[in-house]
Design a protein around this motif. Structure first.
Motif, PDB file in Angstrom:
ATOM      1  N   ASP A 221       1.156   3.738  -5.197  1.00  0.00           N
ATOM      2  CA  ASP A 221       2.320   4.632  -5.243  1.00  0.00           C
ATOM      3  C   ASP A 221       1.886   6.045  -4.849  1.00  0.00           C
ATOM      4  OD1 ASP A 221       4.396   6.323  -5.846  1.00  0.00           O
ATOM      5  OD2 ASP A 221       4.774   5.515  -7.846  1.00  0.00           O
ATOM      6  N   PRO A 222       2.205   6.452  -3.620  1.00  0.00           N
ATOM      7  CA  PRO A 222       1.748   7.758  -3.133  1.00  0.00           C
ATOM      8  C   PRO A 222       2.698   8.905  -3.497  1.00  0.00           C
ATOM      9  CG  PRO A 222       2.799   6.599  -1.354  1.00  0.00           C
ATOM     10  CD  PRO A 222       2.965   5.737  -2.582  1.00  0.00           C
ATOM     11  N   THR A 223       3.280   8.841  -4.674  1.00  0.00           N
ATOM     12  CA  THR A 223       4.192   9.894  -5.121  1.00  0.00           C
ATOM     13  C   THR A 223       3.379  11.038  -5.710  1.00  0.00           C
ATOM     14  OG1 THR A 223       5.811   8.189  -5.653  1.00  0.00           O
ATOM     15  CG2 THR A 223       6.181  10.377  -6.590  1.00  0.00           C
TER      16      THR A 223
ATOM     17  N   LEU B 222      -5.708   9.975  -2.302  1.00  0.00           N
ATOM     18  CA  LEU B 222      -5.164  11.280  -1.945  1.00  0.00           C
ATOM     19  C   LEU B 222      -4.018  11.108  -0.968  1.00  0.00           C
ATOM     20  CD1 LEU B 222      -8.692  12.683  -1.540  1.00  0.00           C
ATOM     21  CD2 LEU B 222      -6.982  13.968  -2.840  1.00  0.00           C
ATOM     22  N   LYS B 223      -3.035  12.006  -1.066  1.00  0.00           N
ATOM     23  CA  LYS B 223      -1.845  11.899  -0.231  1.00  0.00           C
ATOM     24  C   LYS B 223      -1.485  13.274   0.317  1.00  0.00           C
ATOM     25  CE  LYS B 223       2.286  10.483   1.246  1.00  0.00           C
ATOM     26  NZ  LYS B 223       3.385  10.233   0.316  1.00  0.00           N
ATOM     27  N   CYS B 224      -1.148  13.330   1.586  1.00  0.00           N
ATOM     28  CA  CYS B 224      -0.620  14.544   2.189  1.00  0.00           C
ATOM     29  C   CYS B 224       0.316  14.120   3.307  1.00  0.00           C
ATOM     30  CB  CYS B 224      -1.749  15.451   2.693  1.00  0.00           C
ATOM     31  SG  CYS B 224      -2.945  14.607   3.750  1.00  0.00           S
TER      32      CYS B 224
ATOM     33  N   MET C  99       0.791  -1.235   0.000  1.00  0.00           N
ATOM     34  CA  MET C  99       0.000   0.000   0.000  1.00  0.00           C
ATOM     35  C   MET C  99       0.820   1.281   0.000  1.00  0.00           C
ATOM     36  SD  MET C  99      -3.342  -0.242  -0.067  1.00  0.00           S
ATOM     37  CE  MET C  99      -4.194   0.797   1.126  1.00  0.00           C
ATOM     38  N   HIS C 100       2.148   1.165   0.048  1.00  0.00           N
ATOM     39  CA  HIS C 100       2.962   2.386   0.044  1.00  0.00           C
ATOM     40  C   HIS C 100       4.338   2.070  -0.523  1.00  0.00           C
ATOM     41  CE1 HIS C 100       3.712   6.471   2.110  1.00  0.00           C
ATOM     42  NE2 HIS C 100       4.790   6.214   1.376  1.00  0.00           N
ATOM     43  N   GLU C 101       4.417   2.050  -1.842  1.00  0.00           N
ATOM     44  CA  GLU C 101       5.703   1.877  -2.528  1.00  0.00           C
ATOM     45  C   GLU C 101       5.836   2.954  -3.597  1.00  0.00           C
ATOM     46  OE1 GLU C 101       7.709  -0.202  -1.268  1.00  0.00           O
ATOM     47  OE2 GLU C 101       6.439  -1.736  -0.332  1.00  0.00           O
ATOM     48  N   HIS C 102       6.967   3.597  -3.619  1.00  0.00           N
ATOM     49  CA  HIS C 102       7.228   4.567  -4.682  1.00  0.00           C
ATOM     50  C   HIS C 102       7.940   3.871  -5.827  1.00  0.00           C
ATOM     51  CE1 HIS C 102       6.227   7.892  -1.958  1.00  0.00           C
ATOM     52  NE2 HIS C 102       6.799   7.146  -1.046  1.00  0.00           N
ATOM     53  N   ILE C 103       7.773   4.394  -7.025  1.00  0.00           N
ATOM     54  CA  ILE C 103       8.625   3.942  -8.132  1.00  0.00           C
ATOM     55  C   ILE C 103       9.830   4.880  -8.172  1.00  0.00           C
ATOM     56  CG2 ILE C 103       8.778   3.498 -10.605  1.00  0.00           C
ATOM     57  CD1 ILE C 103       5.785   2.774 -10.504  1.00  0.00           C
TER      58      ILE C 103
ATOM     59  N   HIS D   7       6.851  -1.242   2.222  1.00  0.00           N
ATOM     60  CA  HIS D   7       8.230  -0.862   2.533  1.00  0.00           C
ATOM     61  C   HIS D   7       8.476   0.653   2.476  1.00  0.00           C
ATOM     62  CE1 HIS D   7       8.653  -4.913   0.495  1.00  0.00           C
ATOM     63  NE2 HIS D   7       9.437  -5.148   1.512  1.00  0.00           N
ATOM     64  N   ASP D   8       7.657   1.397   1.721  1.00  0.00           N
ATOM     65  CA  ASP D   8       7.986   2.792   1.408  1.00  0.00           C
ATOM     66  C   ASP D   8       9.327   2.854   0.664  1.00  0.00           C
ATOM     67  OD1 ASP D   8       7.704   5.549   1.254  1.00  0.00           O
ATOM     68  OD2 ASP D   8       8.349   5.930   3.311  1.00  0.00           O
ATOM     69  N   ALA D   9       9.589   1.806  -0.114  1.00  0.00           N
ATOM     70  CA  ALA D   9      10.827   1.763  -0.898  1.00  0.00           C
ATOM     71  C   ALA D   9      10.603   2.434  -2.258  1.00  0.00           C
ATOM     72  CB  ALA D   9      11.274   0.313  -1.081  1.00  0.00           C
TER      73      ALA D   9
ATOM     74  N   GLY E  44      -0.088   6.686   7.451  1.00  0.00           N
ATOM     75  CA  GLY E  44       1.173   6.191   6.916  1.00  0.00           C
ATOM     76  C   GLY E  44       2.285   6.277   7.950  1.00  0.00           C
ATOM     77  N   HIS E  45       3.124   5.256   7.952  1.00  0.00           N
ATOM     78  CA  HIS E  45       4.294   5.182   8.822  1.00  0.00           C
ATOM     79  C   HIS E  45       3.941   5.029  10.304  1.00  0.00           C
ATOM     80  CE1 HIS E  45       5.635   6.317   4.998  1.00  0.00           C
ATOM     81  NE2 HIS E  45       5.718   7.620   5.166  1.00  0.00           N
ATOM     82  N   ALA E  46       2.685   4.636  10.586  1.00  0.00           N
ATOM     83  CA  ALA E  46       2.321   4.312  11.973  1.00  0.00           C
ATOM     84  C   ALA E  46       3.239   3.216  12.505  1.00  0.00           C
ATOM     85  CB  ALA E  46       0.857   3.874  12.041  1.00  0.00           C
TER      86      ALA E  46
HETATM   87 ZN   LIG Z   1       6.481   7.357   1.056  1.00  0.00          ZN
END
Ligand SMILES: [Zn+2]
Length: 327
Positions: free
Chosen positions: A68-70, A147-149, A21-25, A266-268, A209-211
């Motif tokens: 991808d929350p970019t 949505l991302k903030c 649920m949270h990976e960037h490219i 991973h937030d990788a 995110g990141h809890a």
């Molecule tokens: Zn991130």
């Protein structure tokens, strides 16, 4: 039948499968790339090919979707992501809209919007987010699906508050779910559920995110009890919180009945320019921070800690499906 927008178009939410649920490219500064990367460390074709290889490898592990929350502030550029998505048809890529800032709004909004020189009674950020969600992003035809903030160590600055409220407005207009980057050391998740709750956001559609950077079960259960989803989403960032502590926290929450309130990731990224041109430098500081860590190390550790296969499926398949299923 409920569908969710991906880079290649709508997909049935029931077909999302195992979802990180949270990976960037890519995480990039466009001005950094344009002014310092071109002709030096940025090779567009090489980076695209590298991303294709890394995402094919991710899909080969049985991961069929990434969110991808970019967004603005992290270098979102959809045409590049489209090129990659075309070459990895076995992976769904869900993209986001929003703004990533720990402090102020971008200059492009300093003089437009509520309380500014050119206040016409509307919030232009919300208009942009809604357009991304309903019409598509920058003429690509690709629609954002969430949505991302962000809120980090500086807390609820006026800029961060305005962005959160703009995101809430776009959620109210579209029902799109929300993911918030939070800084656990200041318990920023509490600020988020309080503000977004008052703004009329359905907290069941919010990932904190990141809890998973926190091991404080009182903090985490307080967030989950609002209905919000805990992003246990920085596996591999052992410098913030090591894998064994992240795993123990998830196991404790599963034992208390919170498997339906957590998602894993991973937030990788395939490439990130925050640590200088050479990604190998970050590799030595965070050797487990890559797309394989959950499959290789985390899932076996969760099983060993007593988390059941059904609970792992809940976190990796059911919770993402529910998040992306429109009401
Ligand atoms: Zn991130």
């Amino acid at each position: 039948m409920s569908t969710v927008e991906t880079v290649r178009g709508p997909v049935e939410t029931g077909a999302l499968g195992r979802t990180y649920m949270h990976e960037h490219i890519f995480v990039l500064g466009a001005e950094n790339v344009q002014n310092y990367g071109a002709g030096a460390w940025w090779d567009e074709e090489a980076r695209v090919a590298d991303a294709v290889a890394k995402l094919r490898d991710l899909a080969a592990q049985g991961v069929s979707t990434i969110a991808d929350p970019t967004v603005w502030g992290l270098g979102r550029y959809i045409p590049r992501v489209q090129r990659i998505a075309e070459q990895v048809p076995e992976l769904n890529i869900v993209v986001a809209t929003g703004i990533y800032s720990y402090n102020d709004v971008p200059f492009q909004f300093h003089h437009r919007g509520p309380g500014t020189l050119l206040d016409d009674g509307t919030e232009p950020m919300t208009d942009d987010f809604v357009r991304d969600l309903t019409e598509g992003i920058a003429g690509t035809g690709v629609k954002a699906a969430f949505l991302k903030c962000a809120i980090d160590a500086p807390g609820l600055t006026p800029g961060v508050e305005r962005i959160l409220r703009a995101v809430a407005g776009a959620h109210r207009a579209t029902g799109a779910p929300v993911t918030v980057h939070t800084e656990s050391s200041i318990e920023a998740g509490r600020i988020v559920v309080d503000l977004l709750g008052r703004e009329g956001v359905d907290l069941a559609k919010v990932v904190i995110g990141h809890a998973g950077d926190s091991t404080d079960l009182d903090y985490l259960t307080a967030l989950a009890d609002t209905g919000a989803i805990l992003g246990m989403d920085r596996f591999g960032l052992d410098i913030i919180n090591p894998t064994d502590a992240r795993v123990a926290t998830i196991a404790a929450l599963c034992e208390r009945g919170y498997a339906d309130r957590m998602v894993l990731s991973h937030d990788a990224s395939c490439y990130m320019d925050w640590f200088g041109p050479d990604p190998e430098l970050m590799r030595s500081a965070a050797p487990n921070w890559h797309y394989r860590h959950i499959d290789q190390d985390v899932i076996p550790a969760l099983r060993a800690a007593g988390v059941t296969g059904a609970q792992i499926d809940q976190m990796l398949v059911e919770n993402p499906r529910r998040y992306f299923t429109s009401a």
